[in-house]
Design a protein around this motif. Structure first.
Motif, PDB file in Angstrom:
ATOM      1  N   GLN A 233       0.788  -1.183   0.022  1.00  0.00           N
ATOM      2  CA  GLN A 233      -0.026  -0.114  -0.097  1.00  0.00           C
ATOM      3  C   GLN A 233       0.918   1.311   0.031  1.00  0.00           C
ATOM      4  O   GLN A 233       0.677   2.190  -0.679  1.00  0.00           O
ATOM      5  CB  GLN A 233      -0.767  -0.291   1.316  1.00  0.00           C
ATOM      6  N   LYS A 234       1.940   1.290   0.716  1.00  0.00           N
ATOM      7  CA  LYS A 234       2.790   2.296   0.859  1.00  0.00           C
ATOM      8  C   LYS A 234       3.540   2.569  -0.449  1.00  0.00           C
ATOM      9  O   LYS A 234       3.537   3.867  -0.895  1.00  0.00           O
ATOM     10  CB  LYS A 234       3.733   2.076   1.930  1.00  0.00           C
ATOM     11  N   GLU A 235       4.045   1.577  -1.018  1.00  0.00           N
ATOM     12  CA  GLU A 235       4.451   1.765  -2.628  1.00  0.00           C
ATOM     13  C   GLU A 235       3.485   2.319  -3.514  1.00  0.00           C
ATOM     14  O   GLU A 235       3.987   3.090  -4.350  1.00  0.00           O
ATOM     15  CB  GLU A 235       4.992   0.291  -2.916  1.00  0.00           C
ATOM     16  N   ALA A 236       2.282   1.858  -3.408  1.00  0.00           N
ATOM     17  CA  ALA A 236       1.282   2.443  -4.252  1.00  0.00           C
ATOM     18  C   ALA A 236       0.968   3.934  -4.051  1.00  0.00           C
ATOM     19  O   ALA A 236       0.834   4.661  -4.879  1.00  0.00           O
ATOM     20  CB  ALA A 236      -0.015   1.691  -4.006  1.00  0.00           C
ATOM     21  N   ASN A 237       0.932   4.279  -2.816  1.00  0.00           N
ATOM     22  CA  ASN A 237       0.684   5.712  -2.455  1.00  0.00           C
ATOM     23  C   ASN A 237       1.974   6.462  -2.917  1.00  0.00           C
ATOM     24  O   ASN A 237       1.737   7.604  -3.224  1.00  0.00           O
ATOM     25  CB  ASN A 237       0.508   5.730  -0.774  1.00  0.00           C
ATOM     26  N   ASP A 238       3.216   5.910  -2.616  1.00  0.00           N
ATOM     27  CA  ASP A 238       4.289   6.472  -3.209  1.00  0.00           C
ATOM     28  C   ASP A 238       4.432   6.974  -4.422  1.00  0.00           C
ATOM     29  O   ASP A 238       4.758   7.693  -5.011  1.00  0.00           O
ATOM     30  CB  ASP A 238       5.548   5.718  -2.931  1.00  0.00           C
ATOM     31  N   ARG A 239       3.851   5.951  -5.318  1.00  0.00           N
ATOM     32  CA  ARG A 239       3.649   6.356  -6.883  1.00  0.00           C
ATOM     33  C   ARG A 239       2.496   7.155  -7.068  1.00  0.00           C
ATOM     34  O   ARG A 239       2.329   7.621  -8.201  1.00  0.00           O
ATOM     35  CB  ARG A 239       3.209   4.717  -7.455  1.00  0.00           C
ATOM     36  N   ASN A 240       1.737   7.434  -6.199  1.00  0.00           N
ATOM     37  CA  ASN A 240       0.658   8.616  -6.325  1.00  0.00           C
ATOM     38  C   ASN A 240      -0.118   8.440  -7.658  1.00  0.00           C
ATOM     39  O   ASN A 240      -0.284   9.327  -8.340  1.00  0.00           O
ATOM     40  CB  ASN A 240       1.343   9.771  -6.234  1.00  0.00           C
ATOM     41  N   MET A 241      -0.820   7.309  -7.686  1.00  0.00           N
ATOM     42  CA  MET A 241      -1.575   7.045  -8.829  1.00  0.00           C
ATOM     43  C   MET A 241      -2.853   7.524  -8.642  1.00  0.00           C
ATOM     44  O   MET A 241      -3.620   7.135  -7.631  1.00  0.00           O
ATOM     45  CB  MET A 241      -1.431   5.405  -8.861  1.00  0.00           C
ATOM     46  N   SER A 242      -3.433   8.142  -9.702  1.00  0.00           N
ATOM     47  CA  SER A 242      -4.836   8.532  -9.750  1.00  0.00           C
ATOM     48  C   SER A 242      -5.825   7.462 -10.269  1.00  0.00           C
ATOM     49  O   SER A 242      -5.246   6.307 -10.384  1.00  0.00           O
ATOM     50  CB  SER A 242      -5.162   9.690 -10.853  1.00  0.00           C
ATOM     51  N   LEU A 243      -6.936   7.623  -9.994  1.00  0.00           N
ATOM     52  CA  LEU A 243      -8.017   6.697 -10.209  1.00  0.00           C
ATOM     53  C   LEU A 243      -7.960   6.265 -11.653  1.00  0.00           C
ATOM     54  O   LEU A 243      -8.018   4.881 -12.052  1.00  0.00           O
ATOM     55  CB  LEU A 243      -9.443   7.115  -9.960  1.00  0.00           C
ATOM     56  N   MET A 244      -7.709   6.894 -12.544  1.00  0.00           N
ATOM     57  CA  MET A 244      -7.474   6.809 -14.169  1.00  0.00           C
ATOM     58  C   MET A 244      -6.376   5.969 -14.202  1.00  0.00           C
ATOM     59  O   MET A 244      -6.341   4.940 -14.923  1.00  0.00           O
ATOM     60  CB  MET A 244      -7.304   8.182 -14.740  1.00  0.00           C
ATOM     61  N   GLU A 245      -5.404   6.323 -13.825  1.00  0.00           N
ATOM     62  CA  GLU A 245      -3.847   5.461 -13.700  1.00  0.00           C
ATOM     63  C   GLU A 245      -4.230   3.950 -13.213  1.00  0.00           C
ATOM     64  O   GLU A 245      -3.463   3.106 -13.813  1.00  0.00           O
ATOM     65  CB  GLU A 245      -2.781   6.304 -13.208  1.00  0.00           C
ATOM     66  N   MET A 246      -4.732   4.045 -12.054  1.00  0.00           N
ATOM     67  CA  MET A 246      -5.111   2.701 -11.681  1.00  0.00           C
ATOM     68  C   MET A 246      -6.055   1.736 -12.337  1.00  0.00           C
ATOM     69  O   MET A 246      -5.561   0.563 -12.607  1.00  0.00           O
ATOM     70  CB  MET A 246      -5.856   2.954 -10.305  1.00  0.00           C
TER      71      MET A 246
END
Length: 513
Positions: A233-246
């Protein structure tokens, strides 16, 4: 002795609890199997009924296919409910359309009631994504394949029950009996915990840890999974992905395209056409054999092979099983198609080897259960990232079920245009293409954690078809059993190794290739 050791290890790791929960979750697949097989017993009985004997071919095709046209609605609803109210509640709610739909059949006065029953039970039959999401999340990477095959096993059991009950009882009576299975699933799901991943995702850490401890039966294993979850989860948050990118990033788009392609080949290889038209299919084959008995035999083979695949899936990879399955389906259906085509051309000749079509179809069903029928459903619950898993699983399943509707609806039209043999040759070509697809495109997920699968599609790591486990009898600086593997990278730190010193344990390793 070895069996007792394995049983003890399973209990210590909580595998028994996970298996119990998986059985409870997939018990709803019994009802889904009944929905899928119901038209196969309904249509022949309607032909012999005084009230429905004048049904046209178009009306019978609608009765068969309407059971699939609303599947996408159920899939989307199931995905949304799993995301917002929990996997467990989404599974339980499946009982509502099941009960309503079976009541429509039991009380049916005309064909419109039958249409309504098929539409409503079709919604329920599409609500499988929540089951596969739940089981995928509560299972370890080592037993996830086995746990997910419980779904096809339960569905195959439902189909076999339907064929058998349809031979013995009136279709309305079968509908009333089916209500009991829907209620059963709702009750048993109340006995098992919610998915820990869902709870952790919604910041319910204490409850998530408690549930994970119930599934794993070991504090260390539970905490390890909690730590891995938050690290991911931390790695995902660090990537700061938007909903569109996800939703439109490679970690979602790649598995989406792979699964849609796999399901398309599955549907056009005739697996579900045979399922929905089993009795009629054997009539078209002009067998000198009772069509109901033939369908029951096929149902029994399908159920038996679904049990076999539960064993094979932990030994062989998804790619190997799907490829072997496709090749077997192509060969067996080719034999049936050539036989049927020969006697379409030489209709004046007396048939020999009249049992060949039945044997070919039975073998085709057996090969389909080795890979191409169950494995796409297994992979739905493991290919997508956690943040989009329920909704994207629902989207993929809805597309798969739309394809099932198309294949079931056009079956009679294909026979009229291509003749029965031409339809069979379409199944053969699809099976050949499926074998090529599985060898070249399908991604192997055997023994991979859900986090590793997500990272692979995102491009962070490359997962290979080779995995191994390092079995440590006594861990110290000198004694490690490597099993002959080279270039081994441990998943555990030296501190982890120190913590399990002087006790038997299993340390997972990754093999670089």
């Amino acid at each position: 002795m070895k069996l007792l050791m394995k049983l003890k290890k399973s209990i210590e790791e909580g595998s028994c609890n996970s298996a119990l929960a998986a059985i409870c979750a997939h018990s709803v697949s019994i009802s889904i199997g009944i929905c899928q097989g119901y038209s196969a017993i309904l249509l022949p009985q309607l032909k012999e009924s005084e009230n429905y004997k004048d049904l046209t071919q178009d009306e019978t095709s609608w009765i068969a296919s309407l059971g699939t046209i609303t599947n996408p609605i159920g899939s989307i609803l199931s995905g949304l409910m799993a995301e917002y109210i929990g996997r467990k509640r989404a599974i339980q709610i499946t009982a509502l359309p099941l009960i309503l739909g079976w009541m429509c059949f039991g009380l049916a006065q005309n064909v419109n009631w039958l249409y309504a029953g098929r539409l409503v039970t079709g919604i329920a039959a599409g609500m499988s994504p929540a089951c596969y999401t739940y089981v995928g999340e509560i299972s370890s990477s080592q037993n996830r394949g086995f746990m997910q095959t419980l779904g096809p096993i339960c569905a195959s059991l439902g189909i076999l029950l339907t064929y058998t009950l349809g031979y013995l009882l009136h279709w309305a009576t079968v509908a009333y009996i089916s209500i009991g299975f829907a209620i059963f699933s709702t009750v048993v799901m109340q006995l098992v915990p919610e998915s820990p991943s869902y709870l952790l995702k919604n910041d319910r850490q204490a409850e998530g840890f408690t549930n994970l401890l119930w599934f794993r039966g070991n504090n260390a294993l539970a905490q390890q999974e909690i730590d891995r979850f938050y690290k991911n989860q931390k790695e995902a948050n660090d990537r700061n992905m938007s909903l569109m990118e996800m939703y439109f990033g490679p970690q979602t788009v790649k598995p989406f395209l792979i699964l849609v392609g796999l399901f398309a080949l599955q549907e056009f290889s005739g697996i579900y056409t045979l399922l929905f038209y089993a009795v009629n299919f054997f009539e078209d084959s002009d067998l000198n054999f009772n069509e109901y008995i033939a369908s029951i035999i096929v149902g029994a083979i399908r159920f038996s092979m679904s049990v076999v695949i539960a064993y094979l899936i932990n030994i062989y990879g998804r790619k190997i099983l799907c490829t072997a399955s496709s090749i077997g389906m192509a060969v067996t259906m080719s034999a049936v198609a050539i036989y049927v085509k020969y006697y379409e051309i030489h209709s004046d000749q007396e048939k020999i080897f009249t049992s060949l079509p039945l044997i070919g179809i039975m073998l085709n069903v057996a090969f389909s259960m080795v890979g191409m029928l169950p494995i796409p459903w297994v992979m739905v619950g493991e290919m997508f990232p956690l943040k989009v898993r329920p909704i994207m699983s629902g989207v993929v399943v809805s597309i798969a079920q739309l394809l099932i509707f198309i294949c079931v609806k056009i079956y009679n039209d294909m026979n009229n245009v291509l003749n029965f043999s031409g339809t069979l040759f379409v199944f053969v070509v699809s099976s050949v293409l499926s074998a090529v697809y599985c060898m070249t495109i399908l991604t192997e997920t055997k023994n991979k954690t859900l986090e590793e699968i997500e990272a692979h599609f995102r491009g962070s790591i490359r997962i290979s078809d080779k995995t191994a486990e390092l079995h440590v009898v006594k861990i110290d600086n000198k004694s490690l059993e490597n099993k002959g593997l080279d270039n081994v990278a441990f998943n555990h730190s030296s501190e982890d190794i120190k913590n399990v010193k002087d006790r038997t344990d299993t340390v997972s390793v990754k093999v670089a290739t």
